[in-house]
Write a protein that holds these residues in place. Structure first.
Motif, PDB file in Angstrom:
ATOM      1  N   GLU B  57       0.848  -1.517   0.049  1.00 36.51           N
ATOM      2  CA  GLU B  57      -0.128   0.184   0.005  1.00 36.51           C
ATOM      3  C   GLU B  57       0.657   1.378  -0.183  1.00 36.51           C
ATOM      4  O   GLU B  57       0.432   2.146  -0.775  1.00 36.51           O
ATOM      5  CB  GLU B  57      -0.958   0.082   1.127  1.00 36.51           C
ATOM      6  N   ALA B  58       1.909   1.169   0.800  1.00 32.80           N
ATOM      7  CA  ALA B  58       2.701   2.527   0.967  1.00 32.80           C
ATOM      8  C   ALA B  58       3.432   2.821  -0.154  1.00 32.80           C
ATOM      9  O   ALA B  58       3.684   1.805  -1.223  1.00 32.80           O
ATOM     10  CB  ALA B  58       3.693   2.314   2.080  1.00 32.80           C
ATOM     11  N   GLU B  59       3.884   4.054  -0.547  1.00 34.17           N
ATOM     12  CA  GLU B  59       4.286   4.421  -1.937  1.00 34.17           C
ATOM     13  C   GLU B  59       5.709   4.812  -1.965  1.00 34.17           C
ATOM     14  O   GLU B  59       6.249   5.532  -2.690  1.00 34.17           O
ATOM     15  CB  GLU B  59       3.531   5.478  -2.558  1.00 34.17           C
ATOM     16  N   ARG B  60       6.572   4.694  -0.824  1.00 36.29           N
ATOM     17  CA  ARG B  60       8.211   5.096  -0.705  1.00 36.29           C
ATOM     18  C   ARG B  60       8.135   6.607  -1.118  1.00 36.29           C
ATOM     19  O   ARG B  60       8.624   7.051  -2.186  1.00 36.29           O
ATOM     20  CB  ARG B  60       9.105   4.437  -1.761  1.00 36.29           C
ATOM     21  N   ARG B  61       7.828   7.324  -0.217  1.00 31.87           N
ATOM     22  CA  ARG B  61       7.818   8.710  -0.399  1.00 31.87           C
ATOM     23  C   ARG B  61       8.359   9.397   0.814  1.00 31.87           C
ATOM     24  O   ARG B  61       8.147   8.978   2.123  1.00 31.87           O
ATOM     25  CB  ARG B  61       6.439   9.411  -0.430  1.00 31.87           C
ATOM     26  N   ILE B  62       9.621  10.113   0.555  1.00 33.74           N
ATOM     27  CA  ILE B  62      10.209  10.835   1.818  1.00 33.74           C
ATOM     28  C   ILE B  62       9.832  12.528   1.463  1.00 33.74           C
ATOM     29  O   ILE B  62      10.049  12.909   0.413  1.00 33.74           O
ATOM     30  CB  ILE B  62      11.731  10.619   1.609  1.00 33.74           C
ATOM     31  N   PRO B  82      16.962   5.090  -4.240  1.00 32.17           N
ATOM     32  CA  PRO B  82      16.049   4.034  -3.813  1.00 32.17           C
ATOM     33  C   PRO B  82      16.670   2.919  -3.282  1.00 32.17           C
ATOM     34  O   PRO B  82      16.008   2.018  -2.386  1.00 32.17           O
ATOM     35  CB  PRO B  82      15.403   3.731  -5.232  1.00 32.17           C
TER      36      PRO B  82
END
Lengths: 441, 98
Positions: B57-62, B82
């Motif tokens: 679900e999570a979208e790797r965003r910082i 990444p």
């Protein structure tokens, strides 16, 4: 007194003498002076200038860059400090200056006392009760971090979190973690990240290691209160070796370093994937075993002699009866006839078994159907095959094929093209020929 | 412990995983009837799929929050490598909320 020619100094001469006598005097060299800071000026060159004072006197001081590099707190007006330094005379201005080489906050003892008092108050309020701790989500999706944007802490947290869970989301609320506005800035960060609009499900609040003074903001009441009031669970992550800050007591979880906090916060994704697969395979294997047991029971029933050929048994018994009838006296005849009736009831039993077997058979079909639906490959691996028509649709009935037609047969490791030679209709466990032979490659 | 109700009555990941484990255990102890076994397995299969979806679900965003011009809080992306999670450009990590 009259001026004397040979005892008159120029300004520079006397100043030089003064300088020599002050700077050469061990009493003015490497001395500790305590006082209150005022007129603090951070110069762009990196030097710090200030005045040390007490009720009666002031002392103009300089803290040069090379010496203040290791300073662990920011100088503020009114701070009580202990300074180590030596005196110099600045000839051009005609003043003397205290050149500081070391500085300590005076009254660390007082700070410790203040922390103790706050902790005692919090304990009395019940604010630190274990029952008040919020549970962190097992699988956080979006993590908030309150720390310095320029420090190592945020970099460590991002690295560790992404290594464990590559698609994690992290939101940094940039804060100052030391200096005058550290407390306000940390409180602001915690409050901001708690707003529902950010969808944060866990907050890490902290900084890397430092001196007692460095960590002081994490002992201050506003920070502690903000952590206690947070809607979102908080992990306190202040680098420390011995004494942990009050933020650790107030937070729902605490970690000795920011990296450790990231490990507490974020599970290892690959391990979770393995866990899911493992549990699914266990369930699959158990279901397959369950169905094998049903199948074995079914074949056990089918192997019973009476099931194989019940009429043969009945006929044998009838023969025995006839034999008996012929040999025994007429008085027993009635009883034998009754026994005969009982034995003739056998076909009913046979029918019963058969319907039971049919029912189990249909339940087994349902079971295999379920497994096939979920894992056709697994079924093929067990030695089953799958037939498809020319358009690749699965053949479910002989009505959709005709002799001479082409079909595909899929097994676990590949598929074959086949020609239909004959077709047989399945009738109640037996077979009724509608043609001859078998499908042939 | 506080509210832990994920959106719209969907079970949390942890709960779904726990359910899946219980299903595996129940199927293994063999006390269920055949129909029940099949139904349980199908439920387990759905739970396993749900858990896998949850993990993705999570979208790797910082991101970093910033105080915007009108005082409102803005979000800015922080670029990271990444594979290592290293910060691409230290310029991204600046600013304050005060």
């Amino acid at each position: 007194m009259e001026p004397m020619e040979d005892h008159t100094y120029s300004v520079s001469e006397i100043t030089r003498l003064l300088k020599k006598s002050i700077e050469g005097n061990p009493e003015f060299t490497s001395v500790w002076v305590k006082g209150e800071l005022s007129n603090v000026t951070y110069h762009s060159s990196g030097h710090i200038y200030f005045t040390l004072k007490d009720e009666q006197a002031v002392l103009s001081s300089a803290f040069f860059k090379y010496a203040n590099k290791s300073l662990s707190f920011r100088l503020e007006e009114g701070m009580s400090v202990l300074t180590l330094g030596s005196f110099t005379v600045y000839e051009k201005r005609g003043n003397y200056q205290f050149i500081v080489t070391q500085m300590r906050l005076e009254g660390i003892g007082e700070l410790l006392k203040r922390i103790e008092q706050l902790k005692k108050r919090l304990l009395e309020e019940g604010a630190l009760d274990a029952a008040r701790k919020k549970e962190k989500p097992f699988l956080p999706r979006r993590i908030g971090v309150v720390t310095s944007p320029t420090g190592a802490a945020i970099r460590d947290i991002i690295k560790v979190a992404m290594r464990r869970f590559p698609n994690i989301e992290i939101v940094l609320a940039p804060a100052r973690v030391q200096g005058t506005d550290a407390v306000a800035s940390i409180v602001r960060g915690i409050e901001e990240l708690g707003r529902p609009v950010h969808s944060i499900d866990l907050i890490i609040c902290g900084r890397g290691g430092g001196s007692f003074e460095d960590l002081m903001p994490f002992n201050e009441e506003p920070v502690v209160r903000a952590i206690l009031a947070s809607r979102v669970p908080v992990i306190s992550a202040v680098g420390h070796q011995i004494d942990h800050p009050l933020s650790d007591d107030a937070a729902d979880y605490s970690a000795p370093t920011p990296s450790a906090a990231a490990e507490i916060a974020v599970p290892v994704k690959s391990e979770l994937v393995e866990e899911i697969d493992y549990l699914f395979i266990r369930a699959q294997t158990a279901l397959a075993a369950r169905m094998t047991r049903v199948a074995e029971r079914l074949s056990g029933i089918a192997a019973l002699r009476c099931f194989r050929n019940p009429r043969e048994i009945v006929a044998m018994r009838e023969l025995e009866l006839v034999d008996l009838e012929q040999r025994i006296s007429g008085t027993l005849k009635d009883r034998v006839a009754a026994g005969r009736q009982g034995l003739l009831a056998l076909p009913d039993l046979y029918r019963l078994w058969r319907s039971e077997a049919r029912e189990r058979r249909s339940r087994l079909d349902v079971a295999w159907g379920a497994v096939e639906k979920l894992s056709p490959r697994g079924v093929l691996a067990r030695g089953y095959s799958l037939a498809t028509d020319e358009r690749g649709r699965i053949i479910k009935s002989i009505r959709t094929v005709s002799p001479g037609g082409s079909i595909g047969v899929m097994v676990a490791d590949g598929s074959m093209g086949c020609t239909v030679n004959t077709i047989q209709r399945e009738v109640h466990g037996g077979k009724e020929n509608a043609g001859e032979g078998e499908a042939k490659l | 412990m506080e509210k832990k109700t994920p959106a719209k009555g969907k079970p949390s990941f942890e709960k779904a995983l726990g359910e899946l484990e219980k299903i595996a255990e129940r199927l293994e102890d063999g006390s269920l009837g055949l129909e029940e076994s099949i139904a349980e397995f199908e439920r387990g299969s759905r739970l396993a799929r749900y858990c896998r979806e949850k993990l993705d679900e999570a979208e790797r965003r910082i991101e970093i929050l910033q105080k915007g011009k009108d005082g409102a809080v803005e979000k800015r992306a922080v670029r990271v490598k990444p594979d290592t999670g290293e910060i691409d450009d230290d310029e991204d990590l600046q600013g304050s909320l005060l």
